[in-house]
Design a protein around this motif. Structure first.
Motif, short mmCIF file in Angstrom:
data_model
loop_
_atom_site.label_atom_id
_atom_site.label_comp_id
_atom_site.label_asym_id
_atom_site.label_seq_id
_atom_site.Cartn_x
_atom_site.Cartn_y
_atom_site.Cartn_z
N THR A 71 0.87 -1.17 0.00
CA THR A 71 0.00 0.00 0.00
C THR A 71 0.90 1.22 0.00
O THR A 71 1.98 1.20 0.60
CB THR A 71 -0.93 0.04 1.23
OG1 THR A 71 -0.12 0.03 2.42
CG2 THR A 71 -1.88 -1.14 1.25
N THR A 98 9.96 2.33 2.75
CA THR A 98 8.55 2.68 2.73
C THR A 98 8.39 4.15 3.07
O THR A 98 9.18 4.71 3.83
CB THR A 98 7.74 1.82 3.73
OG1 THR A 98 8.30 2.00 5.04
CG2 THR A 98 7.78 0.35 3.36
N SER A 143 2.92 4.01 3.73
CA SER A 143 3.03 2.78 2.93
C SER A 143 3.46 1.59 3.77
O SER A 143 4.07 1.73 4.83
CB SER A 143 3.99 2.99 1.77
OG SER A 143 5.27 3.32 2.25
N ARG A 144 3.14 0.42 3.25
CA ARG A 144 3.54 -0.86 3.83
C ARG A 144 3.84 -1.80 2.69
O ARG A 144 3.32 -1.65 1.59
CB ARG A 144 2.40 -1.46 4.66
CG ARG A 144 2.00 -0.64 5.85
CD ARG A 144 0.81 -1.30 6.57
NE ARG A 144 0.38 -0.50 7.68
CZ ARG A 144 0.90 -0.57 8.90
NH1 ARG A 144 1.88 -1.43 9.15
NH2 ARG A 144 0.47 0.19 9.87
N GLU A 156 4.92 -6.21 1.88
CA GLU A 156 5.22 -7.57 2.34
C GLU A 156 5.98 -8.29 1.24
O GLU A 156 5.62 -8.23 0.07
CB GLU A 156 3.94 -8.34 2.66
CG GLU A 156 4.23 -9.74 3.15
CD GLU A 156 2.98 -10.51 3.57
OE1 GLU A 156 3.14 -11.64 4.05
OE2 GLU A 156 1.86 -9.98 3.43
N ARG A 177 7.35 -8.07 6.64
CA ARG A 177 6.36 -7.00 6.49
C ARG A 177 6.97 -5.72 7.04
O ARG A 177 7.29 -5.65 8.22
CB ARG A 177 5.08 -7.35 7.23
CG ARG A 177 4.39 -8.56 6.67
CD ARG A 177 3.14 -8.90 7.44
NE ARG A 177 2.54 -10.10 6.87
CZ ARG A 177 1.76 -10.93 7.53
NH1 ARG A 177 1.47 -10.69 8.80
NH2 ARG A 177 1.28 -11.99 6.94
N MET A 178 7.11 -4.74 6.17
CA MET A 178 7.69 -3.45 6.58
C MET A 178 6.58 -2.45 6.86
O MET A 178 5.64 -2.31 6.08
CB MET A 178 8.60 -2.90 5.49
CG MET A 178 9.88 -3.70 5.30
SD MET A 178 10.87 -3.13 3.90
CE MET A 178 11.22 -1.43 4.36
N ALA A 179 6.71 -1.73 7.97
CA ALA A 179 5.78 -0.69 8.37
C ALA A 179 6.15 0.63 7.69
O ALA A 179 7.21 0.72 7.04
CB ALA A 179 5.81 -0.54 9.89
N PRO A 180 5.31 1.66 7.82
CA PRO A 180 5.64 2.98 7.25
C PRO A 180 6.97 3.51 7.79
O PRO A 180 7.37 3.20 8.91
CB PRO A 180 4.47 3.86 7.69
CG PRO A 180 3.34 2.91 7.88
CD PRO A 180 3.97 1.65 8.41
N SER A 196 10.13 2.94 7.00
CA SER A 196 11.12 1.92 7.32
C SER A 196 12.09 1.73 6.17
O SER A 196 11.73 1.92 5.01
CB SER A 196 10.44 0.58 7.63
OG SER A 196 9.58 0.71 8.74
N ALA A 212 9.69 -3.57 11.31
CA ALA A 212 9.41 -4.67 10.40
C ALA A 212 9.08 -5.92 11.20
O ALA A 212 9.59 -6.13 12.30
CB ALA A 212 10.59 -4.93 9.47
N GLU A 270 11.77 -2.84 16.00
CA GLU A 270 11.46 -1.43 15.76
C GLU A 270 12.63 -0.58 16.24
O GLU A 270 13.15 -0.78 17.34
CB GLU A 270 10.18 -1.02 16.49
CG GLU A 270 9.80 0.41 16.26
CD GLU A 270 8.47 0.78 16.89
OE1 GLU A 270 7.97 1.87 16.58
OE2 GLU A 270 7.93 -0.01 17.69
#
Length: 155
Positions: free
Chosen positions: A42, A70, A74-75, A77, A87-90, A92, A119, A153
């Motif tokens: 996303t 990201t 955004s994210r 996988e 899976r990366m978080a915003p 990152s 992540a 994190e």
């Protein structure tokens, strides 16, 4: 001074070694080695490879030494070739530093560098493998596993 026959022998030995080295399977060390694929996303995710940067697309291959970033909204996988998922978080940044997967030799060695953000790592437990190391490096240290689900994190 060496004779012509002696020089020819050394040249022949050297040539045989060079040609032989072409046939030895090498671990995933070159940047063009595919180690995974982008499954879902996303927002916008940038990928940097060999000095070039562009926007990642779903289904695009992930290569050794790729740096993924990201944006704020955004994210992404990824599915790696050993069926592990990341899976990366915003906000990152993650780099595929080292990745060796040789199922015929029952070996996996993964090293990812998390430079910023957060992540989740869902690491496939390769039960019958003799080497199944999977490590995530940060500026503060290294977390290692052989098969588990964990989140890192950086603040």
């Amino acid at each position: 001074m060496l004779g012509k026959t002696h020089c020819r022998k050394w040249f022949l030995y050297f040539s045989v070694i060079v040609v032989w080295s072409w046939f030895i399977p090498q671990p995933a060390l070159a940047a063009n080695v595919v180690v995974g694929k982008a499954l879902s996303m996303t927002g916008s995710v940038s990928i940097q490879r060999e000095g070039k940067t562009w926007q990642l697309q779903v289904g695009e291959d992930i290569h050794l030494h790729d740096r993924l970033q990201t944006s704020i909204d955004s994210r992404v996988e990824f599915l790696f070739i050993d069926q592990s998922r990341i899976r990366m978080a915003p906000n990152s940044t993650l780099e595929v530093t080292e990745y060796l997967y040789q199922p015929e030799k029952k070996k996996r060695k993964g090293l990812l560098s998390l430079w910023a953000g957060k992540a989740r790592f869902i690491v496939n437990d390769l039960v019958d493998f003799t080497q199944k190391d999977f490590e995530v490096r940060t500026q503060a240290g290294i977390a290692g596993t052989r098969g588990t689900d964990f989140v890192m994190e950086l603040r």
